[in-house]
Design a protein around this motif. Structure first.
Motif, PDB file in Angstrom:
ATOM      1  N   LEU A  31      -4.170   5.391   8.139  1.00 40.76           N
ATOM      2  CA  LEU A  31      -5.546   5.790   7.827  1.00 40.76           C
ATOM      3  C   LEU A  31      -5.659   7.258   7.461  1.00 40.76           C
ATOM      4  N   SER A  55      -6.219   0.218  11.399  1.00 44.35           N
ATOM      5  CA  SER A  55      -6.244   0.943  12.662  1.00 44.35           C
ATOM      6  C   SER A  55      -6.278  -0.049  13.827  1.00 44.35           C
ATOM      7  N   TYR A  65       0.870  -1.179   0.000  1.00 46.04           N
ATOM      8  CA  TYR A  65       0.000   0.000   0.000  1.00 46.04           C
ATOM      9  C   TYR A  65       0.902   1.224   0.000  1.00 46.04           C
ATOM     10  N   PRO A 114      -8.545  -0.408  -1.933  1.00 44.68           N
ATOM     11  CA  PRO A 114      -9.792  -0.728  -1.236  1.00 44.68           C
ATOM     12  C   PRO A 114     -10.379   0.515  -0.560  1.00 44.68           C
ATOM     13  N   LYS A 115     -11.697   0.579  -0.544  1.00 41.95           N
ATOM     14  CA  LYS A 115     -12.361   1.743   0.079  1.00 41.95           C
ATOM     15  C   LYS A 115     -12.210   1.663   1.596  1.00 41.95           C
ATOM     16  N   ASP A 116     -12.315   0.429   2.101  1.00 40.81           N
ATOM     17  CA  ASP A 116     -12.265   0.276   3.551  1.00 40.81           C
ATOM     18  C   ASP A 116     -10.858  -0.105   3.993  1.00 40.81           C
ATOM     19  N   MET A 117     -10.201   0.807   4.658  1.00 37.16           N
ATOM     20  CA  MET A 117      -8.830   0.549   5.106  1.00 37.16           C
ATOM     21  C   MET A 117      -8.808   0.389   6.630  1.00 37.16           C
ATOM     22  N   SER A 118     -10.004   0.230   7.227  1.00 33.90           N
ATOM     23  CA  SER A 118     -10.076   0.341   8.684  1.00 33.90           C
ATOM     24  C   SER A 118      -9.265  -0.729   9.418  1.00 33.90           C
ATOM     25  N   LYS A 119      -8.950  -1.851   8.729  1.00 35.57           N
ATOM     26  CA  LYS A 119      -8.193  -2.889   9.447  1.00 35.57           C
ATOM     27  C   LYS A 119      -6.819  -2.377   9.890  1.00 35.57           C
TER      28      LYS A 119
END
Ligand code: ADP
Ligand code: MG
Length: 729
Positions: A454, A518, A445, A511-516
């Motif tokens: 994030l 955090s 990434y 990916p839209k969701d990168m929350s992992k």
């Protein structure tokens, strides 16, 4: 052969220029209506597309089908406006704008445009730059280079004012943004931009908004007209504001007349003092940013050679007056501050291009600027124009998502530092645990910016293919190289250590969701990540251990080493003996037999008789760069002389993610044991003949907190196995 032009693709106004080789200077190419700058406004009317002043007038009088300020959304793939059911992205709209400029230039000069340099704000990220290049391609333009707006302005200024070592502050206040940049002129005709700062929500429009409120309050105070009662008043005041502002840039009093069906007519005047007072805080925000920029570079106003004003809003007289008051310099202004950027771009089309740097950050020259040579002749100007080499710095750092060395969280590991001179190439190495096949994959990434994963801009995601497995199960070292090209765009190359070809990269959608990222890293990675185990055992060898206690301790340590044979991978062990000194009996090693020999070589009082020292510094040094789980097991007997110091040293280990477990017996201090231990496995207070058993228990608990070999796969999310070498965050 056609011509090469410079284009300032502005948020509010755009302009084009060409280098006039006879005069040795760049000149603006006016549009077909004779205007030197063209409003960046578009109106769609059925099949007709209108660009420029006509569209701006239509926009201001509320006609439909108009759009403006799309540059602000550059880089977003979303539709910016929908007109007659057709959606337009910022790239599409910018392409229409660029094609219009190209067509106007060709119509006015009668020549074809062969090549162009297009300017972009210094703070533009990779995405916005890439979108600008896409727009240019769609417009049929061949782009030689993108150049940062402040650098272009400095370039235009430099052909007349070249002074080696001069430091120029470029103050750019446009329609919607403010930017300040420090530029250094260097020997060999180099112009380097050192650093840039800005507020992208601050510009001429904010001054317009203040004037709008001022006009509204005058209408209420002088004629009893309120916006609540007469809704059209607000639009009328807004339309008048920009013209009042422009009048006040040459006169002390501006007059205005508003009229509409709902409130009738209203006439008033606004004085320069009223205007200045109502907008002073906005102006102050700009100088605060200038001063922040200087202090970040350890400079003061006295270290600046000149201040250069760029952007239409610097025509407001308050700008140069206040800058002069703060800095002591009389700011320089191009005859038309909204043209300087396009003029610089026209020079840049002819500039020599710099070579790739290897991670050099822009540096300040502390020599005094050379004397100004006075008037510059045409020949010198042309020489300057053709030989000055502009170089930009990257405003944003470039990094990669990695796991911190303590394995606990995701970090943004910087590869190219912010403010490196572009073009630049930098590489960093990372440990990576492969699966057991020979075609392991890794995900990268790419992050732009220095904040947490994030909070940073994710500019790309790649899968690296074909990473070879190390037969000895050691982590693989991969090197990631980023290169910032001349346009400020970033490219990635990955290579496995010891190989001489780059690995294949596949670009994936971000990916839209990168929350992992955090979440604590271990929680996500535990099942996938085979963890290497590293243990340093430190044993107290002071006088009180003589005889039976030391014999038992050695037996327990050897028993522990034997238990490690059942561990996944290749566990490494180190041994330390401590009393008045701390002695490394064996460095971290995966040869467990050698380790047992080292343990058996430990002798009473080999490091003195008393407890003057502690082993934590040695433990820390031995484990600092080890990859995987890291443990220090400390066996203590009696009280140590400087327990607070030992606790502090133990805490430093904890901070690095090194787990400490204390085992005490004899007269050891139970509280001290607790303090040096880091918690995952509790400290123990045992009798001498329980040592073997306790070590066995620790071996088991370490095994339980350490993920098993079974979790290994040959496709692991790279970030879950990334580990920045030597990283301490
Ligand atoms: P951008 O770089 O954002 O495209 P410009 O550098 O062309 O913009 O600046 C546009 C801004 O300059 C607008 O807010 C406009 O109102 C302001 N401006 C232009 N002329 C004047 C003037 N004479 N006095 C005050 N402001 C002006
Ligand atoms: Mg501008």
């Amino acid at each position: 052969m056609g011509i090469k032009i410079g284009i300032d693709l502005g948020t509010t106004f755009s302009a084009a220029a060409v280098l006039d080789k006879r005069k040795g200077i760049p000149v603006i190419i006016p549009n077909r209506d004779g205007e030197r700058i063209t409003p960046s406004v578009i109106q769609f009317q059925g099949k007709n597309v209108i660009v420029g002043s006509e569209a701006k007038d239509a926009y201001e009088s509320g006609e439909s089908g108009c759009t403006s300020a799309f540059k602000r959304s550059m880089g977003s793939d979303e539709v910016y406006c929908t007109i007659d059911s057709v959606g337009y992205t910022p790239v599409k709209l910018s392409a229409i704008m660029l094609r219009h400029i190209k067509n106007e230039v060709e119509a006015v000069t009668g020549e074809t445009v062969d090549e162009a340099v297009v300017t972009v704000p210094a703070y533009f990220y990779h995405k916005e730059r890439s979108a600008t290049l896409d727009a240019a391609r769609l417009a049929g333009l061949k782009v030689k280079q993108l150049i940062n707006e402040p650098t272009a302005a400095a370039l235009a200024y430099s052909i007349d004012h070249w002074r080696e070592n001069a430091r120029i502050m470029v103050y750019d206040l446009g329609g919607g943004t403010f930017d300040v940049t420090l530029i250094q002129m260097k020997s060999g005709g180099k112009i380097e931009s050192l650093r840039t700062k800005g507020d992208h929500t601050l510009g001429g429009k904010d001054w317009d908004a203040r004037l709008t409120s001022l006009i509204e309050s005058k209408a209420e105070f002088e004629a009893g007209l309120t916006v609540n009662e007469y809704p059209q008043l607000h639009n009328a005041a807004m339309r008048a504001a920009e013209s009042v502002k422009k009048q006040l840039s040459t006169k002390n009093i501006a007059s205005l007349r508003l009229s509409s069906e709902d409130f009738g007519k209203f006439k008033t005047e606004i004085g320069i003092d009223e205007f200045n007072k109502a907008t002073f805080d906005l102006l102050k925000r700009t100088t605060t940013l200038c001063e922040q920029l200087l202090s970040e570079l350890n400079l003061s106003w006295n270290d600046i050679t000149d201040i250069l004003l760029v952007g239409g809003s610097t025509r407001m007289r308050q700008v140069s007056a206040f800058l002069k008051e703060r800095s002591g310099h009389t700011p320089l202004m191009h005859v038309n501050p909204d043209e300087a950027v396009a003029l610089g771009a026209a020079i840049c089309v002819w500039s020599p291009q710099p070579e790739y740097n290897k991670g050099v950050a822009g540096s300040i020259s502390h020599e005094n600027p050379s004397k100004h040579t006075g008037r510059v002749g045409t020949e010198t100007k042309l020489h300057n124009a053709l030989s000055i080499m502009p170089s930009d710095v990257c405003a944003h750092a470039m990094g990669v998502i990695a796991v911190s060395a303590d394995g606990k969280k995701y970090i943004n590991k910087t590869i190219v530092p912010a403010n490196s001179i572009i073009p630049v190439k930098c590489a960093e190495s990372f440990h990576y645990y492969t699966g057991e096949k020979d075609d392991n994959e890794l995900e990268i990434y790419m992050l732009q910016g220095e904040k947490t994963p994030l909070e940073s801009e994710v500019i790309g995601k790649y899968t690296v293919c074909g990473i070879k497995h190390d037969p000895k199960n050691n982590p693989t070292v991969v090197s990631i190289q980023y290169s910032y090209d001349l346009n400020g765009m970033v490219h990635v190359q990955v290579r496995q250590q010891g190989k001489n070809a780059d690995l294949k990269l596949i670009e994936d959608p971000v990916p839209k969701d990168m929350s992992k990222f955090s979440l604590p890293a271990e929680k996500v990675t535990a099942s996938a990540q085979p963890q290497q185990l590293n243990v340093v055992m430190a044993v107290d060898v002071s006088g009180s251990m003589n005889g039976y206690p030391l014999k038992e301790a050695k037996k327990a340590m050897c028993h522990f080493v034997d238990k490690l044979r059942n561990y996944p991978g290749t566990p490494q062990v180190g041994v330390v003996a401590v009393s008045d000194r701390s002695i490394v009996v064996m460095k971290l090693d995966s040869d467990l037999n050698k380790c047992k020999i080292a343990i058996n070589s430990i002798e009473e009082e080999m490091a003195g008789i008393l407890n003057g020292a502690d082993p934590f510094e040695d433990i820390r040094r031995m484990l600092r760069n080890a990859v995987g789980r890291r443990w220090g097991i400390v066996l203590a007997d009696g009280r140590w002389d400087d327990q607070p110091k030992a606790v502090r040293a133990a805490k430093m280990c904890h901070e690095l993610g090194i787990d400490i477990v204390g085992i005490g017996f004899g007269t050891a201090d139970e509280k001290f044991l607790k303090d040096i231990s880091s918690g995952e496995i509790e400290s123990m207070f045992v009798g001498c003949n329980e040592l073997v058993e306790s070590f066995g228990k620790i071996a088991q608990e370490i095994g339980e907190t350490s993920p098993k070999r079974l979790g290994r796969s040959n496709k692991v999310t790279a970030v879950s196995t990334w580990r920045a070498i030597g990283e301490t965050q």
